[in-house]
Motif scaffolding. Structure first.
Motif, PDB file in Angstrom:
ATOM      1  N   THR A  47      58.081 -21.727  -0.585  1.00  0.00           N
ATOM      2  CA  THR A  47      56.937 -20.866  -0.297  1.00  0.00           C
ATOM      3  C   THR A  47      55.687 -21.459  -0.915  1.00  0.00           C
ATOM      4  N   ASN A  48      54.542 -21.098  -0.355  1.00  0.00           N
ATOM      5  CA  ASN A  48      53.248 -21.451  -0.907  1.00  0.00           C
ATOM      6  C   ASN A  48      52.345 -20.234  -0.845  1.00  0.00           C
ATOM      7  N   TYR A  49      51.479 -20.109  -1.837  1.00  0.00           N
ATOM      8  CA  TYR A  49      50.538 -18.993  -1.883  1.00  0.00           C
ATOM      9  C   TYR A  49      49.149 -19.505  -2.245  1.00  0.00           C
ATOM     10  N   ALA A  50      48.154 -18.857  -1.674  1.00  0.00           N
ATOM     11  CA  ALA A  50      46.790 -19.108  -2.124  1.00  0.00           C
ATOM     12  C   ALA A  50      46.665 -18.612  -3.562  1.00  0.00           C
ATOM     13  N   ASP A  51      45.851 -19.285  -4.352  1.00  0.00           N
ATOM     14  CA  ASP A  51      45.681 -18.876  -5.743  1.00  0.00           C
ATOM     15  C   ASP A  51      45.200 -17.428  -5.850  1.00  0.00           C
TER      16      ASP A  51
ATOM     17  N   ALA B 238      53.909 -25.102   5.243  1.00  0.00           N
ATOM     18  CA  ALA B 238      52.591 -25.680   5.496  1.00  0.00           C
ATOM     19  C   ALA B 238      51.470 -24.695   5.168  1.00  0.00           C
ATOM     20  N   THR B 239      50.333 -25.239   4.750  1.00  0.00           N
ATOM     21  CA  THR B 239      49.194 -24.402   4.369  1.00  0.00           C
ATOM     22  C   THR B 239      47.991 -24.585   5.281  1.00  0.00           C
ATOM     23  N   SER B 240      48.029 -25.565   6.180  1.00  0.00           N
ATOM     24  CA  SER B 240      46.900 -25.821   7.066  1.00  0.00           C
ATOM     25  C   SER B 240      47.042 -25.040   8.360  1.00  0.00           C
ATOM     26  N   PRO B 241      45.964 -24.406   8.835  1.00  0.00           N
ATOM     27  CA  PRO B 241      46.060 -23.675  10.106  1.00  0.00           C
ATOM     28  C   PRO B 241      46.421 -24.590  11.281  1.00  0.00           C
ATOM     29  N   GLN B 242      46.055 -25.860  11.173  1.00  0.00           N
ATOM     30  CA  GLN B 242      46.362 -26.802  12.256  1.00  0.00           C
ATOM     31  C   GLN B 242      47.865 -27.050  12.401  1.00  0.00           C
ATOM     32  N   ALA B 243      48.621 -26.723  11.389  1.00  0.00           N
ATOM     33  CA  ALA B 243      50.068 -26.937  11.446  1.00  0.00           C
ATOM     34  C   ALA B 243      50.780 -25.888  12.284  1.00  0.00           C
ATOM     35  N   TYR B 244      50.090 -24.812  12.613  1.00  0.00           N
ATOM     36  CA  TYR B 244      50.726 -23.675  13.278  1.00  0.00           C
ATOM     37  C   TYR B 244      50.214 -23.509  14.705  1.00  0.00           C
ATOM     38  N   PRO B 245      51.056 -23.785  15.700  1.00  0.00           N
ATOM     39  CA  PRO B 245      50.627 -23.630  17.089  1.00  0.00           C
ATOM     40  C   PRO B 245      50.705 -22.192  17.605  1.00  0.00           C
ATOM     41  N   TYR B 246      51.428 -21.330  16.891  1.00  0.00           N
ATOM     42  CA  TYR B 246      51.620 -19.973  17.380  1.00  0.00           C
ATOM     43  C   TYR B 246      50.995 -18.963  16.420  1.00  0.00           C
ATOM     44  N   TRP B 247      50.174 -18.071  17.010  1.00  0.00           N
ATOM     45  CA  TRP B 247      49.427 -17.082  16.230  1.00  0.00           C
ATOM     46  C   TRP B 247      49.592 -15.711  16.857  1.00  0.00           C
ATOM     47  N   GLY B 248      49.655 -14.696  15.999  1.00  0.00           N
ATOM     48  CA  GLY B 248      49.628 -13.333  16.480  1.00  0.00           C
ATOM     49  C   GLY B 248      48.204 -12.871  16.720  1.00  0.00           C
ATOM     50  N   GLN B 249      48.057 -11.614  17.151  1.00  0.00           N
ATOM     51  CA  GLN B 249      46.739 -11.067  17.453  1.00  0.00           C
ATOM     52  C   GLN B 249      46.020 -10.536  16.219  1.00  0.00           C
ATOM     53  N   GLY B 250      46.745 -10.337  15.160  1.00  0.00           N
ATOM     54  CA  GLY B 250      46.125  -9.894  13.917  1.00  0.00           C
ATOM     55  C   GLY B 250      46.275  -8.397  13.669  1.00  0.00           C
ATOM     56  N   THR B 251      46.262  -8.045  12.410  1.00  0.00           N
ATOM     57  CA  THR B 251      46.261  -6.641  12.000  1.00  0.00           C
ATOM     58  C   THR B 251      45.248  -6.471  10.873  1.00  0.00           C
TER      59      THR B 251
ATOM     60  N   THR C 177      53.961 -11.345  -1.632  1.00  0.00           N
ATOM     61  CA  THR C 177      55.247 -12.016  -1.463  1.00  0.00           C
ATOM     62  C   THR C 177      55.552 -12.168   0.020  1.00  0.00           C
ATOM     63  N   ILE C 178      55.812 -13.403   0.432  1.00  0.00           N
ATOM     64  CA  ILE C 178      56.162 -13.668   1.821  1.00  0.00           C
ATOM     65  C   ILE C 178      57.674 -13.773   1.949  1.00  0.00           C
ATOM     66  N   SER C 179      58.190 -13.294   3.071  1.00  0.00           N
ATOM     67  CA  SER C 179      59.626 -13.401   3.314  1.00  0.00           C
ATOM     68  C   SER C 179      59.865 -13.481   4.809  1.00  0.00           C
ATOM     69  N   LYS C 180      61.072 -13.875   5.193  1.00  0.00           N
ATOM     70  CA  LYS C 180      61.435 -13.891   6.602  1.00  0.00           C
ATOM     71  C   LYS C 180      62.896 -13.531   6.741  1.00  0.00           C
ATOM     72  N   ASP C 181      63.211 -12.853   7.832  1.00  0.00           N
ATOM     73  CA  ASP C 181      64.573 -12.430   8.135  1.00  0.00           C
ATOM     74  C   ASP C 181      64.987 -13.151   9.414  1.00  0.00           C
ATOM     75  N   ASN C 182      65.769 -14.211   9.258  1.00  0.00           N
ATOM     76  CA  ASN C 182      66.144 -15.033  10.408  1.00  0.00           C
ATOM     77  C   ASN C 182      67.141 -14.340  11.329  1.00  0.00           C
ATOM     78  N   VAL C 183      67.767 -13.279  10.869  1.00  0.00           N
ATOM     79  CA  VAL C 183      68.703 -12.520  11.710  1.00  0.00           C
ATOM     80  C   VAL C 183      67.931 -11.561  12.607  1.00  0.00           C
ATOM     81  N   ARG C 184      66.975 -10.866  12.024  1.00  0.00           N
ATOM     82  CA  ARG C 184      66.173  -9.892  12.775  1.00  0.00           C
ATOM     83  C   ARG C 184      64.920 -10.505  13.391  1.00  0.00           C
ATOM     84  N   ASN C 185      64.717 -11.817  13.159  1.00  0.00           N
ATOM     85  CA  ASN C 185      63.536 -12.505  13.704  1.00  0.00           C
ATOM     86  C   ASN C 185      62.234 -11.832  13.276  1.00  0.00           C
TER      87      ASN C 185
END
Length: 124
Positions: A57-61, A105-118, A68-76
């Motif tokens: 994991t990586n976090y901004a200072d 990754a921490t650079s926005p260029q590394a991520y091709p997929y984005w949500g609409q935002g909340t 805390t970031i997490s992911k559930d690979n079973v529930r996607n």
């Protein structure tokens, strides 16, 4: 690939929120995920990221020790638990994903997929 964020809202200074990111069209165990945020008139800001296997994991200072970031690979699903929120955390929060089994990754260029935002608004 589709990413849909939820969980944003209005919270008082010092409060907590848990953002969720529902994914579809991908096998999440092969994707790294992250969260960025943006305030109108300012550039997107990296918040947190997690590797495909969830180990790195990586976090901004500015959020380290509070988010805390997490992911559930079973529930996607991906999540961002936010505590001790401050007014300066107010922003639109975006879930992102990338098809890579490398690190968080921490650079926005590394991520091709984005949500609409909340929207997250922290009142003082």
């Amino acid at each position: 690939v589709q990413l849909v964020e939820s969980g944003g809202g209005l919270v008082q200074d010092g409060g907590s929120l848990r953002l969720s990111c529902a994914t579809s069209g991908l096998i999440l165990s092969s994707y790294g995920m992250g969260w960025f945020r943006q305030v109108p008139g300012k550039e997107r800001e990296f918040v947190a990221s997690i590797s495909a296997n969830g180990i790195s994991t990586n976090y901004a200072d500015s959020v380290k020790g509070r988010f805390t970031i997490s992911k559930d690979n079973v529930r996607n699903m991906g999540h961002l638990q936010m505590s001790s929120l401050k007014p300066e955390d107010t922003a639109a929060y975006y879930c992102v994903a990338r098809p890579s089994t490398l690190g968080a990754a921490t650079s926005p260029q590394a991520y091709p997929y984005w949500g609409q935002g909340t929207q997250v608004t922290v009142s003082s």
